[in-house]
Structures are given as C-alpha cells and as structure tokens.
Scaffold this motif. Structure first.
Motif, short mmCIF file in Angstrom:
data_model
loop_
_atom_site.label_atom_id
_atom_site.label_comp_id
_atom_site.label_asym_id
_atom_site.label_seq_id
_atom_site.Cartn_x
_atom_site.Cartn_y
_atom_site.Cartn_z
N ASP A 267 0.83 -1.30 0.00
CA ASP A 267 -0.02 0.05 -0.08
C ASP A 267 0.82 1.17 0.10
O ASP A 267 0.92 2.03 1.02
N PRO A 268 1.55 1.64 -1.00
CA PRO A 268 2.47 2.58 -1.25
C PRO A 268 2.02 3.95 -1.01
O PRO A 268 2.38 4.91 -0.22
N VAL A 269 0.34 4.20 -1.38
CA VAL A 269 -0.08 5.46 -1.21
C VAL A 269 -0.31 5.70 0.32
O VAL A 269 -0.29 6.67 1.14
N GLY A 270 -0.80 4.48 0.90
CA GLY A 270 -1.22 4.39 2.33
C GLY A 270 0.08 5.07 3.37
O GLY A 270 0.08 5.39 4.30
N ASP A 271 1.26 4.21 2.75
CA ASP A 271 2.48 4.56 3.48
C ASP A 271 2.92 6.11 3.43
O ASP A 271 3.24 6.57 4.77
N VAL A 272 2.78 6.61 2.43
CA VAL A 272 2.63 8.24 2.46
C VAL A 272 1.87 9.01 3.30
O VAL A 272 2.18 10.04 4.00
N VAL A 273 0.59 8.60 3.17
CA VAL A 273 -0.33 9.25 3.98
C VAL A 273 -0.32 9.19 5.51
O VAL A 273 -0.44 10.06 6.18
N ARG A 274 0.13 7.87 5.85
CA ARG A 274 0.35 7.79 7.23
C ARG A 274 1.62 8.52 7.62
O ARG A 274 1.44 9.10 8.93
N PHE A 275 2.76 8.87 6.87
CA PHE A 275 3.84 9.79 7.30
C PHE A 275 3.21 10.99 7.39
O PHE A 275 3.64 11.81 8.55
N ILE A 276 2.58 11.44 6.51
CA ILE A 276 1.67 12.68 6.39
C ILE A 276 1.14 13.09 7.83
O ILE A 276 1.15 14.22 8.44
N ARG A 277 0.41 12.09 8.03
CA ARG A 277 -0.58 12.25 9.38
C ARG A 277 0.36 12.13 10.57
O ARG A 277 0.10 13.06 11.56
N ASN A 278 1.20 11.40 10.63
CA ASN A 278 2.28 11.31 12.04
C ASN A 278 2.89 12.61 12.01
O ASN A 278 3.20 13.16 13.10
N PHE A 279 3.41 13.09 10.90
CA PHE A 279 4.20 14.34 10.81
C PHE A 279 3.44 15.52 11.44
O PHE A 279 4.09 16.17 12.40
N GLU A 280 2.07 15.52 11.13
CA GLU A 280 1.41 16.64 11.37
C GLU A 280 1.00 16.51 12.84
O GLU A 280 0.69 17.38 13.50
N GLU A 281 0.83 15.25 13.29
CA GLU A 281 0.36 14.95 14.65
C GLU A 281 1.62 15.35 15.67
O GLU A 281 1.32 15.84 16.85
N LYS A 282 2.90 15.36 15.25
CA LYS A 282 3.97 15.57 15.81
C LYS A 282 4.59 17.15 15.71
O LYS A 282 5.03 17.82 16.80
N HIS A 283 4.25 17.58 14.79
CA HIS A 283 4.95 19.19 14.42
C HIS A 283 3.97 20.13 13.89
O HIS A 283 4.19 21.29 13.56
N GLY A 284 2.53 19.67 13.53
CA GLY A 284 1.68 20.47 13.23
C GLY A 284 1.61 20.78 11.79
O GLY A 284 2.20 19.94 11.06
N ASN A 285 0.49 21.85 11.23
CA ASN A 285 0.42 21.73 9.92
C ASN A 285 1.16 22.77 9.18
O ASN A 285 1.00 22.70 7.87
N GLY B 218 0.80 10.64 -3.08
CA GLY B 218 0.94 9.87 -3.86
C GLY B 218 2.33 8.87 -4.11
O GLY B 218 3.15 9.19 -2.93
N THR B 219 2.32 7.80 -4.53
CA THR B 219 3.78 7.11 -4.66
C THR B 219 4.82 8.01 -5.28
O THR B 219 4.49 8.85 -5.82
N TYR B 220 6.04 7.29 -5.03
CA TYR B 220 7.07 8.09 -5.45
C TYR B 220 7.04 7.93 -6.94
O TYR B 220 7.64 9.06 -7.69
N SER B 221 6.67 6.86 -7.51
CA SER B 221 6.74 6.68 -8.81
C SER B 221 5.79 7.93 -9.71
O SER B 221 5.94 8.56 -10.62
#
Length: 328
Positions: free
Chosen positions: A131-149, A157-160
C-alpha cells in the motif's frame, strides 16, 4: 548474453543487489533488466517498480531529437552534500560529549545488533510494498500530529507518481526520507521542515515527496536512492530525457543553508528544463500545425466531394431530360 562468469565483480554485486531489492527470483531476468538499463541500478529498480504499479517509465532510453542549442546545455555532475555534526565548542560541551559518548556508542551498537539478529530470524517486512499511497498518507498524518500543519505541501501519492508528475510538469522534485530512529530527525523536522522560509521556497519552486523509511514505500525508495545518513534529501529533475538525481543532501543542516544549496543546484540545472520546455513547445506547435493542416485537407476534400456530387446530380438530371425528349 554474458554468462555469470563473464560479469565483473561490480556487475555481480549490482545483480545481487537488484535481485534483493526487487524480489525477482529469476537471475537471468534480473541480468536482462540491468543490461537493458546499462547496469544503472537506480534506473532499473525504479522502472521495475513503475512496471508493477502500471505507471509509465520515467527513465526512457530514447534520446531527444537533435537540435541546435543556443546555450550550454551540458548537465553538471550530481552534487552530494554530506553535512557533519557540529563539533563541540568549549570545555562544557566537550565534557558533556565525552561523558555521553560511551552511552551513545553502546546504545547504537546494541540497537544495530538487535536489528541484525531480528532480520536474520524474520525477513524485513518492508520489502513487500502493498500500500504505497497508504504509507505516504500515514507519514503525513504522523508528521502533522508531532509538528503541526505548518510544513511544505507533501505530495500525496507514490514516489513513481511524483516522478511522473514532475516529468510532465517539467518541475524539480525534492525527496525527503524520514528516519525515525536517527538522533537528528526531530530537530530537523522542527527547525527546518517547519521553517517559514523553507516552506515558501519548496512550495513555490518544486514538488515535494516524503515518506518514512520504516514503511515499505519509504524503504524501497531509500534503497533506490542509496542514502547514507539522515536527514536525507534528494533533488531530481528531467535531464537528458530522463529523471535524474542532481543533488543529495545528507546530515543535519540549517534552513538557510538548505535553501541556499537547493537554489544553487536548481540554477545549475535550469538549462535542462529550459531545453525540455523548448522541445515540448516545438512538438506541440508541430502537432497543432499538423492538426490544422489535416482539418484544412478534410474540409477541402469534403468541398471537392460536394462539388462532384452536385455535378453528378446535374448530369443525371440532364440525361433524364434528354431521355424524356427522345421519341419513343
């Protein structure tokens, strides 16, 4: 095709690394793919991932049509910036560093041993990208939880997909690989990624893709880009008709130094984008011209056909009139 015994040591290592990254069991198929990509492992790995995702190749082997350049369009070599940690200053900092050194050394050594042992027992699950798109979305969500928007706009989207969009839009692509376990990561995210000047610089001048290397999508990209340390950034742009890494920035770096280095590399590679835009505009113009010519030809053909139809109907009417006038 060369046999295994004909391969050099470097080619053999690339062959084994490519097989490990892609999970392809057939060694002959791995060798064919690498040969097709001139033993460029980054190109071969990325095209293999694209093929699996159904995305078009971003590393095309076809060369652009020759044209007379009006400026020097020769690309510069890839820039690699490895930033070392700031050395302690003064007795207090040196004393603090000396006291903590054994603890840091033991911690990092034990952590590496535990990871190595664990991977021997259980294969790394990050090798299976599901689930490459899910991996990216989860990173964004975790980043915003720690550091804000307050951060640059992350490509969702995927790297490709990010590579293909950057190629289609003729824009630079900045890739950030996030290492959770590295000691410099939290400070980099807090002071650099969330810096207003950095946010404005990235949002206005490039696409920005990021992912956690603990996820399958982030891990496979880290293997393709061959990162050495964190924080890790790679600047990618279309050059010689293929997406190429033109700079890597590795290690802790300040916001001003980051934007300055990115700006310098972008200026060095602007010529390749200018040439690509000129080629694309020329192709679009030629295509539009051909379409206009085709439309004009069809209109002329229809007009000729209409004239011929009218003439035929007139001849038929005249023939019928003569037949009626002839005596029976």
């Amino acid at each position: 095709m060369a046999e295994d015994g004909d391969l050099s040591q470097d080619q053999t290592e690339k062959l084994l690394q490519f097989q490990d990254l892609t999970g392809i069991d057939e060694i002959n198929r791995c060798r064919e793919i690498l040969l097709r990509h001139n033993w460029n492992i980054e190109t071969a790995v990325q095209d293999t991932f694209n093929e699996r995702e159904g995305a078009p190749s971003v590393f095309t082997q076809t060369q652009p049509e020759p044209r007379q350049p009006q400026m020097n369009l020769q690309p510069t070599d890839q820039r690699v910036f490895t930033v070392t940690r700031r050395r302690p200053q003064g007795l207090m900092e040196w004393g603090y560093a000396i006291i903590l050194f054994p603890f840091r050394f033991v911690y990092s050594t034990l952590l590496d041993l535990l990871r190595y042992t664990y991977r021997l027992i259980r294969p790394d699950p990050r090798r299976n990208v599901t689930d490459p798109v899910g991996d990216v979305v989860r990173f964004i969500r975790n980043f915003e939880e720690k550091h804000g928007n307050g951060h640059p706009v992350f490509y969702q989207g995927t790297y490709s997909q990010a590579l293909n969009d950057a190629k289609q839009e003729l824009r630079f692509l900045l890739v950030y690989l996030h290492g959770d376990d590295h000691q410099d990561t939290p400070d980099f995210c807090r002071t650099v990624m969330c810096n207003e000047n950095v946010i404005n610089f990235i949002n206005t001048r490039m696409l920005f893709w990021a992912c956690n290397t603990n996820s399958p999508e982030g891990y496979r990209v880290s293997q393709a880009l061959r990162e050495n340390t964190y924080p890790f950034l790679a600047l990618i742009v279309l050059r010689d008709n293929k997406m190429t890494v033109v700079a890597k920035i590795e290690g802790p770096i300040g916001s001003e130094e980051l934007t300055a280095r990115l700006d310098r590399v972008m200026m060095e590679n602007d010529a390749s984008l200018i040439a690509a835009r000129a080629d694309r505009e020329e192709r679009n113009f030629n295509q539009s011209l051909r379409q206009e010519q085709d439309v004009a030809y069809l209109e002329s053909l229809r007009a000729d056909q209409e004239k011929e139809r009218v003439k035929k109907e007139k001849r038929e009417i005249e023939l019928a009139a003569r037949q009626q006038q002839e005596p029976k």
